[in-house]
Each structure stands twice: as structure tokens, then as C-alpha cells.
Design a protein around this motif. Structure first.
Motif, short mmCIF file in Angstrom:
data_model
loop_
_atom_site.label_atom_id
_atom_site.label_comp_id
_atom_site.label_asym_id
_atom_site.label_seq_id
_atom_site.Cartn_x
_atom_site.Cartn_y
_atom_site.Cartn_z
N ALA A 9 46.15 35.82 34.21
CA ALA A 9 47.00 36.07 33.04
C ALA A 9 47.61 34.77 32.52
O ALA A 9 47.77 34.59 31.30
CB ALA A 9 48.08 37.08 33.39
N ARG A 10 47.96 33.86 33.42
CA ARG A 10 48.56 32.58 33.00
C ARG A 10 47.56 31.72 32.24
O ARG A 10 47.97 30.85 31.46
CB ARG A 10 49.08 31.81 34.21
CG ARG A 10 50.33 32.39 34.84
CD ARG A 10 51.02 31.39 35.75
NE ARG A 10 50.17 30.94 36.84
CZ ARG A 10 50.09 31.54 38.02
NH1 ARG A 10 50.82 32.64 38.26
NH2 ARG A 10 49.29 31.07 38.97
N TRP A 11 46.28 31.94 32.46
CA TRP A 11 45.26 31.13 31.78
C TRP A 11 44.99 31.61 30.36
O TRP A 11 44.18 31.00 29.65
CB TRP A 11 43.96 31.15 32.58
CG TRP A 11 44.03 30.31 33.83
CD1 TRP A 11 44.97 29.40 34.16
CD2 TRP A 11 43.08 30.30 34.90
NE1 TRP A 11 44.69 28.82 35.38
CE2 TRP A 11 43.53 29.35 35.86
CE3 TRP A 11 41.91 31.00 35.16
CZ2 TRP A 11 42.84 29.09 37.04
CZ3 TRP A 11 41.22 30.74 36.34
CH2 TRP A 11 41.67 29.79 37.27
N LEU A 12 45.61 32.67 29.92
CA LEU A 12 45.36 33.19 28.58
C LEU A 12 46.07 32.38 27.51
O LEU A 12 47.26 32.03 27.65
CB LEU A 12 45.82 34.65 28.48
CG LEU A 12 45.04 35.71 29.24
CD1 LEU A 12 45.73 37.06 29.10
CD2 LEU A 12 43.60 35.80 28.75
N ASN A 13 45.37 32.10 26.42
CA ASN A 13 46.00 31.58 25.22
C ASN A 13 46.77 32.71 24.53
O ASN A 13 46.48 33.89 24.76
CB ASN A 13 44.94 31.04 24.25
CG ASN A 13 44.22 29.81 24.78
OD1 ASN A 13 44.80 29.02 25.52
ND2 ASN A 13 42.97 29.65 24.39
N PRO A 14 47.73 32.40 23.68
CA PRO A 14 48.38 33.45 22.89
C PRO A 14 47.33 34.28 22.13
O PRO A 14 46.43 33.72 21.50
CB PRO A 14 49.29 32.67 21.93
CG PRO A 14 49.60 31.41 22.67
CD PRO A 14 48.34 31.07 23.43
N GLY A 15 47.45 35.58 22.24
CA GLY A 15 46.47 36.47 21.62
C GLY A 15 45.24 36.72 22.46
O GLY A 15 44.41 37.56 22.11
N GLY A 16 45.12 36.03 23.59
CA GLY A 16 43.94 36.18 24.44
C GLY A 16 43.97 37.46 25.26
O GLY A 16 45.04 38.00 25.56
N TRP A 17 42.77 37.92 25.66
CA TRP A 17 42.61 39.17 26.39
C TRP A 17 42.23 38.91 27.84
O TRP A 17 41.36 38.06 28.12
CB TRP A 17 41.52 40.03 25.76
CG TRP A 17 41.89 40.62 24.44
CD1 TRP A 17 41.61 40.09 23.20
CD2 TRP A 17 42.58 41.84 24.22
NE1 TRP A 17 42.09 40.93 22.23
CE2 TRP A 17 42.70 42.00 22.81
CE3 TRP A 17 43.12 42.82 25.06
CZ2 TRP A 17 43.31 43.10 22.24
CZ3 TRP A 17 43.74 43.91 24.48
CH2 TRP A 17 43.84 44.05 23.09
N LEU A 18 42.84 39.64 28.75
CA LEU A 18 42.42 39.70 30.15
C LEU A 18 41.77 41.05 30.38
O LEU A 18 42.38 42.09 30.12
CB LEU A 18 43.62 39.51 31.09
CG LEU A 18 43.37 39.65 32.59
CD1 LEU A 18 42.27 38.70 33.06
CD2 LEU A 18 44.66 39.42 33.38
N VAL A 19 40.53 41.03 30.85
CA VAL A 19 39.75 42.26 31.06
C VAL A 19 39.27 42.27 32.50
O VAL A 19 38.53 41.36 32.92
CB VAL A 19 38.56 42.35 30.08
CG1 VAL A 19 37.80 43.66 30.29
CG2 VAL A 19 39.04 42.24 28.63
N LEU A 20 39.68 43.28 33.26
CA LEU A 20 39.36 43.38 34.68
C LEU A 20 38.57 44.66 34.94
O LEU A 20 38.97 45.73 34.49
CB LEU A 20 40.63 43.40 35.53
CG LEU A 20 41.62 42.26 35.32
CD1 LEU A 20 42.87 42.49 36.16
CD2 LEU A 20 40.98 40.91 35.67
#
Length: 265
Positions: free
Chosen positions: A133-144
Motif C-alpha cells: 500500500a505504501r508503494w502506491l502513487n496517489p490514485g493508484g490501485w492495490l489489487v490482491l
């Protein structure tokens, strides 16, 4: 998060070695089934076009190739063993051979971070969700995406059930696999401050001789010593379970995949 035993083993070392002649085929059999589920979700989120994407546990590269076709500006393919990625390296692909758990691993920011059938094998999974989650840019999605099983409560004695149960027990004791907290992934994503959080469970059909049946047959055959060590099954039970997967009598709701997603504000 539920606790995991101190197994000390690792996926790809103690089980499912990448150099095994059938390993790529086993992985690709699962990809045939689960790639459409994954890519439909990524397409619905419009997560790839023009973005910098991280594929965690890139395997043989099937999702990496889809991300490139979908218009990703760059794809970072991360795996402990990247031998299965072949000739994927190119101007829009960065292949990184590393362990996600390496505290010194820094890859920059991403517009999409996707991990499928990875975290379930790592006892540190809750901490790793925070890292991803910390590696996400603003607006970025984490999909697990990880496995969830919905077993038949009326069946505890069939060869199929006994072998499947022995497999989960062996995976847990050998390499620390634990799927018990997979349904909590949406809560984990909310705890990381992500928004637009949701999840879905898809159980693809388990049909005789189909790719999913072939995946489980190869998995069980490769795990025979570990399965028998659990005391739940012997060689005859495993043989019966493998034969059942190819039989017209096959009638099971096989393990499915839960996908959870959330977006960095």
C-alpha cells in the motif's frame, strides 16, 4: 491476522521448485483459469493504461503481458525466481529478481500493484499488505488475489476432501501457507487508508480433465511425500483423488480466488 507456524520453509525451495520440468505447465494451467478473472477486474478498474505497474510474483509472465497489451507505461515484474519470464525484458518491462520480504527492496511508486497467490504463502502477509500500500502513487490501485475454499460441509471422508485437507495442512506446516485471513483483505485495505475498497470471490468450474483439475492433480502428485506425512492420506487415497479429478463423476466446488482492491486517495 491469524497466526502461522514457524515453518521456516519457502515456496519455490521446499515445495514447487521452479526448475522442476512440470512447474511452468502447472502454473500456466492455473493461469488459464484465473487470468480472465484477474484481467477483467484490472480492466474494470482502468488500472493499467498509461500507468506504472508492479506485478508481484510474476510467474511465467501472463499478467505482465496483459498489462503491456493494456497500455501500461512500465511494468515491474518481481519474483524470487524470474527464469520463467523468458524474453519479457524490454523498454517497458523491468524484471526484478528479489524477495518481497527484503527490507532493503525499494521500487518507487506505482499506479497499480497486483499480487496473486503470493501473500497466502508468506506468514508476514499483513505487514506486506502495508508495504504494498505504501508503494502506491496517489490514485493508484492495490489489487490482491488469494485462495479461498468453500468446502462441502457434508463431506469429510471422500478421497478428494481428505487429500485437499491434507494439502492445506502440509502447505501450512512446510512453508507457512495460510488462507484463513484472506476474507479479511478488504478490511486490511481499509486499515491502510485506501478508498473504494471492495472484494469478490470467484470459484471457477472444476471439470474433469480441465486446466484446474490438471493443476490440482499435478500439485497433489508433486506433494505426495508431504501429504502422506500429515497422516490424513496414504498413496492409495491420493491415487483415488487424482483419478476422481479426471472422472466424469467429478462434482465439486473447487477452491476459488478472492480478489480485493482499494485505491490510494
Amino acid at each position: 491476522m491469524s497466526g502461522s507456524p514457524a515453518s521456516g520453509g519457502h515456496y519455490g525451495e521446499d515445495l514447487f521448485e521452479p526448475e522442476h520440468p512440470q512447474e511452468a505447465e502447472r502454473i500456466d494451467a492455473a493461469a488459464l483459469v484465473y487470468d480472465p478473472v484477474t484481467t477483467d477486474r484490472l480492466h474494470a478498474l482502468a488500472a493499467a493504461p498509461g500507468g506504472r505497474c508492479l506485478e508481484v510474483g510474476a510467474g511465467t509472465g501472463t499478467v505482465v503481458r496483459w498489462l503491456l497489451e493494456a497500455g501500461a507505461a512500465e511494468v515491474v515484474a518481481l519474483d524470487r525466481d524470474t527464469g520463467g519470464l523468458g524474453t519479457l525484458a524490454g523498454p517497458r518491462v523491468q524484471v526484478v529478481t528479489a524477495d518481497l520480504r527484503d527490507e532493503g527492496l525499494e521500487l518507487g511508486g506505482f499506479d497499480l500493484v497486483h499480487a496473486r497467490f503470493v501473500l497466502m504463502h508468506l506468514p508476514e502477509r499483513r505487514r506486506l499488505v502495508s508495504r504494498l500500500a505504501r508503494w502506491l502513487n496517489p490514485g493508484g490501485w492495490l489489487v490482491l488475489g488469494d485462495a479461498v475454499e468453500v468446502p462441502n460441509p457434508l463431506d469429510s471422508a471422500s478421497a478428494y476432501r481428505r487429500t485437499m485437507d491434507a494439502m492445506w495442512q502440509a502447505l501450512r506446516s512446510t512453508i507457512g501457507t495460510d488462507t484463513s485471513d484472506v476474507p479479511a483483505y478488504p478490511h486490511f485495505l481499509r486499515e491502510e487508508g485506501l478508498r473504494n475498497v471492495a472484494g469478490e470471490l470467484v470459484c471457477p468450474p472444476l471439470v474433469p480433465g480441465g486446466p484446474l483439475a490438471r493443476f490440482w492433480s499435478e500439485t497433489w502428485n508433486r506433494m505426495r511425500p508431504a501429504l502422506e506425512e500429515t497422516g490424513r492420506v496414504d498413496s492409495a487415497v491420493i491415487d483415488e483423488a487424482v483419478a476422481y479429478l479426471a472422472s466424469p463423476r467429478l462434482a465439486e466446488l473447487g477452491p476459488g480466488m478472492m480478489t480485493a482492491w482499494g485505491q490510494r486517495p
